[in-house]
Motif scaffolding. Structure first.
Motif, PDB file in Angstrom:
ATOM      1  N   VAL A  53      14.365  -1.867  16.021  1.00  0.00           N
ATOM      2  CA  VAL A  53      14.761  -0.838  16.977  1.00  0.00           C
ATOM      3  C   VAL A  53      14.403  -1.350  18.364  1.00  0.00           C
ATOM      4  CG1 VAL A  53      14.314   1.479  17.847  1.00  0.00           C
ATOM      5  CG2 VAL A  53      14.533   1.100  15.385  1.00  0.00           C
ATOM      6  N   TYR A  54      15.421  -1.498  19.198  1.00  0.00           N
ATOM      7  CA  TYR A  54      15.194  -1.906  20.579  1.00  0.00           C
ATOM      8  C   TYR A  54      15.180  -0.650  21.430  1.00  0.00           C
ATOM      9  CZ  TYR A  54      15.812  -6.656  18.972  1.00  0.00           C
ATOM     10  OH  TYR A  54      15.650  -7.853  18.307  1.00  0.00           O
ATOM     11  N   LEU A  55      14.050  -0.389  22.042  1.00  0.00           N
ATOM     12  CA  LEU A  55      13.793   0.921  22.633  1.00  0.00           C
ATOM     13  C   LEU A  55      14.648   1.224  23.858  1.00  0.00           C
ATOM     14  CD1 LEU A  55       9.901   0.821  22.298  1.00  0.00           C
ATOM     15  CD2 LEU A  55      11.499   2.103  20.868  1.00  0.00           C
ATOM     16  N   TYR A  56      15.320   0.229  24.393  1.00  0.00           N
ATOM     17  CA  TYR A  56      16.143   0.429  25.583  1.00  0.00           C
ATOM     18  C   TYR A  56      17.615   0.692  25.244  1.00  0.00           C
ATOM     19  CZ  TYR A  56      17.098  -4.475  24.506  1.00  0.00           C
ATOM     20  OH  TYR A  56      17.425  -5.641  23.853  1.00  0.00           O
TER      21      TYR A  56
ATOM     22  N   ALA B 245       0.818  -1.221   0.000  1.00  0.00           N
ATOM     23  CA  ALA B 245       0.000   0.000   0.000  1.00  0.00           C
ATOM     24  C   ALA B 245       0.850   1.269   0.000  1.00  0.00           C
ATOM     25  CB  ALA B 245      -0.927  -0.006   1.219  1.00  0.00           C
ATOM     26  N   GLY B 246       2.163   1.105  -0.087  1.00  0.00           N
ATOM     27  CA  GLY B 246       3.046   2.270  -0.188  1.00  0.00           C
ATOM     28  C   GLY B 246       3.647   2.753   1.116  1.00  0.00           C
ATOM     29  N   TYR B 247       3.401   2.019   2.199  1.00  0.00           N
ATOM     30  CA  TYR B 247       4.021   2.376   3.485  1.00  0.00           C
ATOM     31  C   TYR B 247       5.401   1.729   3.535  1.00  0.00           C
ATOM     32  CZ  TYR B 247      -0.746   3.652   4.884  1.00  0.00           C
ATOM     33  OH  TYR B 247      -2.003   4.209   4.957  1.00  0.00           O
ATOM     34  N   ASP B 248       6.396   2.462   3.058  1.00  0.00           N
ATOM     35  CA  ASP B 248       7.728   1.870   2.930  1.00  0.00           C
ATOM     36  C   ASP B 248       8.686   2.300   4.038  1.00  0.00           C
ATOM     37  OD1 ASP B 248       7.853   4.474   2.114  1.00  0.00           O
ATOM     38  OD2 ASP B 248       8.849   4.073   0.198  1.00  0.00           O
ATOM     39  N   LYS B 249       8.211   3.104   4.962  1.00  0.00           N
ATOM     40  CA  LYS B 249       9.059   3.540   6.077  1.00  0.00           C
ATOM     41  C   LYS B 249       8.566   2.857   7.348  1.00  0.00           C
ATOM     42  CE  LYS B 249       9.557   8.016   3.795  1.00  0.00           C
ATOM     43  NZ  LYS B 249       9.174   9.451   3.836  1.00  0.00           N
ATOM     44  N   LEU B 250       8.961   1.594   7.487  1.00  0.00           N
ATOM     45  CA  LEU B 250       8.473   0.769   8.582  1.00  0.00           C
ATOM     46  C   LEU B 250       9.576   0.544   9.607  1.00  0.00           C
ATOM     47  CD1 LEU B 250       6.519  -1.906   6.492  1.00  0.00           C
ATOM     48  CD2 LEU B 250       5.630   0.200   7.520  1.00  0.00           C
ATOM     49  N   ILE B 251       9.219   0.690  10.890  1.00  0.00           N
ATOM     50  CA  ILE B 251      10.186   0.565  11.976  1.00  0.00           C
ATOM     51  C   ILE B 251       9.679  -0.465  12.981  1.00  0.00           C
ATOM     52  CG2 ILE B 251      11.441   1.787  13.792  1.00  0.00           C
ATOM     53  CD1 ILE B 251      10.819   4.404  12.260  1.00  0.00           C
ATOM     54  N   PRO B 252      10.148  -1.714  12.888  1.00  0.00           N
ATOM     55  CA  PRO B 252       9.760  -2.690  13.909  1.00  0.00           C
ATOM     56  C   PRO B 252      10.440  -2.332  15.236  1.00  0.00           C
ATOM     57  CG  PRO B 252      11.073  -3.712  12.157  1.00  0.00           C
ATOM     58  CD  PRO B 252      11.049  -2.259  11.895  1.00  0.00           C
TER      59      PRO B 252
ATOM     60  N   ARG C 280      12.284  -4.069  26.278  1.00  0.00           N
ATOM     61  CA  ARG C 280      12.545  -5.231  27.119  1.00  0.00           C
ATOM     62  C   ARG C 280      11.807  -5.062  28.442  1.00  0.00           C
ATOM     63  NH1 ARG C 280      18.900  -4.185  28.768  1.00  0.00           N
ATOM     64  NH2 ARG C 280      18.601  -2.173  29.783  1.00  0.00           N
ATOM     65  N   THR C 281      11.694  -6.158  29.154  1.00  0.00           N
ATOM     66  CA  THR C 281      11.228  -6.092  30.528  1.00  0.00           C
ATOM     67  C   THR C 281      12.359  -6.583  31.412  1.00  0.00           C
ATOM     68  OG1 THR C 281      10.387  -8.350  30.758  1.00  0.00           O
ATOM     69  CG2 THR C 281       8.933  -6.751  29.697  1.00  0.00           C
ATOM     70  N   VAL C 282      12.145  -6.520  32.703  1.00  0.00           N
ATOM     71  CA  VAL C 282      13.188  -6.966  33.619  1.00  0.00           C
ATOM     72  C   VAL C 282      13.370  -8.480  33.576  1.00  0.00           C
ATOM     73  CG1 VAL C 282      13.042  -5.002  35.174  1.00  0.00           C
ATOM     74  CG2 VAL C 282      11.479  -6.931  35.483  1.00  0.00           C
ATOM     75  N   VAL C 283      12.441  -9.204  32.944  1.00  0.00           N
ATOM     76  CA  VAL C 283      12.542 -10.665  32.917  1.00  0.00           C
ATOM     77  C   VAL C 283      12.544 -11.253  31.506  1.00  0.00           C
ATOM     78  CG1 VAL C 283      11.528 -10.959  35.200  1.00  0.00           C
ATOM     79  CG2 VAL C 283      10.037 -10.924  33.201  1.00  0.00           C
TER      80      VAL C 283
END
Length: 364
Positions: free
Chosen positions: A109-112, A71-78, A82-85
């Motif tokens: 992209v790992y948010l931590y 559909a043209g959404y080519d700027k995708l960021i998975p 993390r959690t403490v466990v």
């Protein structure tokens, strides 16, 4: 409410990728996700082991990514936190999500990790609890601001919220590792997070995988059941309400859904939700609401029971690591090897198991 449409389809391992695109079109995803914007794919990794029904499936990520790119959404960021466990990198590998990311030329992209800035956010909406739990400021990752968000939960039960889905999926993206501080007020927290999402995201959408659904003390110690359903909606409340109804729960009896409905954040009343695709009027999985584990009983004693006066000492002080160790010891050291592995092996013998294994093989 204009967005209260939920698409539901039956699917199979042979058709699931195409079915995801058809599902998303039924839910009119392009109308709700502004074009030209970068789009966060909020992965759900509830355990670093593969356990059916627990985390985003590879075919879910694959089908949704393909539909968006077509559909043209080519700027995708998975993205995943993390959690403490839970180790999300190990989870991405064991759940065969890495192969899908590589196939589509994306990058996790790992948010931590360094490079992701956490900023103090001042909500315009009145908060129920977050401003009290975090009196020094509500921190969110700046990468979320100004980007579309597509949530990728699974259809499963949860020991604290009865069921978990799209709304709970934001919990692992918008709050830092100390988000367990909110567990005693988890229902109100999810409502606050949805209000924040509506302020920071140009568009929000959710796609729930119920090909293998989880019943029991979720999100980890569950019994997986092959159900072959997938759901999609722009209304985060409505998709969770329909998922709850399919599991056999009354959505309006679940506090986080009822509060969201009352605050106008979405629709939790199935009578007011338009369901397109499958006729699910007679669907009832008869899932269980009150199943517990030793670990969850201990947590509830701290959050809601006799140990409540000790909550700050036990979970917000220098002795806090004891709780992480206890959780890992129970789930990783006992439950998975003694109980969980057998359940995984049974699913791996099925057609969905074969598809899962195929995602773990090198891609051509």
């Amino acid at each position: 409410m204009s967005n209260s449409k939920v698409a539901v389809l039956k699917t199979s391992p042979e058709t699931v990728i195409e079915d995801y695109e058809r599902l998303m079109k039924l839910a009119e995803f392009e109308r709700h996700l502004p074009a030209g914007r970068e789009t966060i794919l909020k992965i759900n990794i509830s355990w670093h082991y593969y356990f059916p029904g627990c985390s985003t499936t590879p075919w879910q990520l694959d089908g949704v990514t393909r539909a968006l790119k077509n559909a043209g959404y080519d700027k995708l960021i998975p993205a995943q936190n993390r959690t403490v466990v839970v180790d999300p990198k190990l989870g991405a590998k064991n759940n065969h999500l890495e192969s899908v990311i590589e196939k589509h030329g994306l990058e996790f992209v790992y948010l931590y990790e360094p490079g992701v800035n956490w900023i103090t956010y001042e909500p315009r909406s009145e908060m129920l609890v977050l401003d009290k739990v975090f009196p020094d400021g509500i921190l969110i990752p700046d990468i979320m601001v100004g980007r579309n968000a597509v949530h990728l939960p699974t259809l499963k039960t949860h020991v604290f919220t009865t069921m978990t889905g799209a709304m709970k999926n934001a919990f692992g993206g918008l709050l830092r590792e100390n988000r367990h501080w909110t567990h005693s007020v988890i229902h109100e927290t999810l409502v606050d997070l949805l209000a924040i999402q509506k302020e920071i995201h140009p568009g929000i959408f959710a796609v729930t995988d119920g090909t293998i659904a989880g019943d029991g003390p979720g999100p980890r110690a569950m019994i997986p059941h092959i159900k072959n359903y997938i759901l999609a909606s722009a209304d985060q409340v409505a998709i969770d309400a329909i998922a709850a109804k399919m599991m056999g729960f009354d959505p309006m009896s679940l506090k986080f859904l009822r509060l969201s409905h009352e605050r106008g954040l979405g629709c939790a009343d199935p009578k007011e939700i338009e369901v397109v695709g499958e006729d699910i009027s007679e669907v009832n999985f008869h899932f269980h609401e009150k199943m517990e584990t030793l670990a969850s009983r201990g947590q509830k004693m701290i959050y809601h029971g006799p140990l409540k006066p000790l909550e700050n000492i036990l979970l917000r002080s220098f002795i806090t690591p004891w709780s992480y160790f206890a959780s890992r010891l129970y789930y990783d050291g006992f439950w998975y090897p003694c109980i969980g592995k057998k359940r995984v092996k049974e699913i791996l013998k099925t057609e969905w198991g074969e598809l899962f294994k195929a995602y773990g093989r090198p891609q051509n």
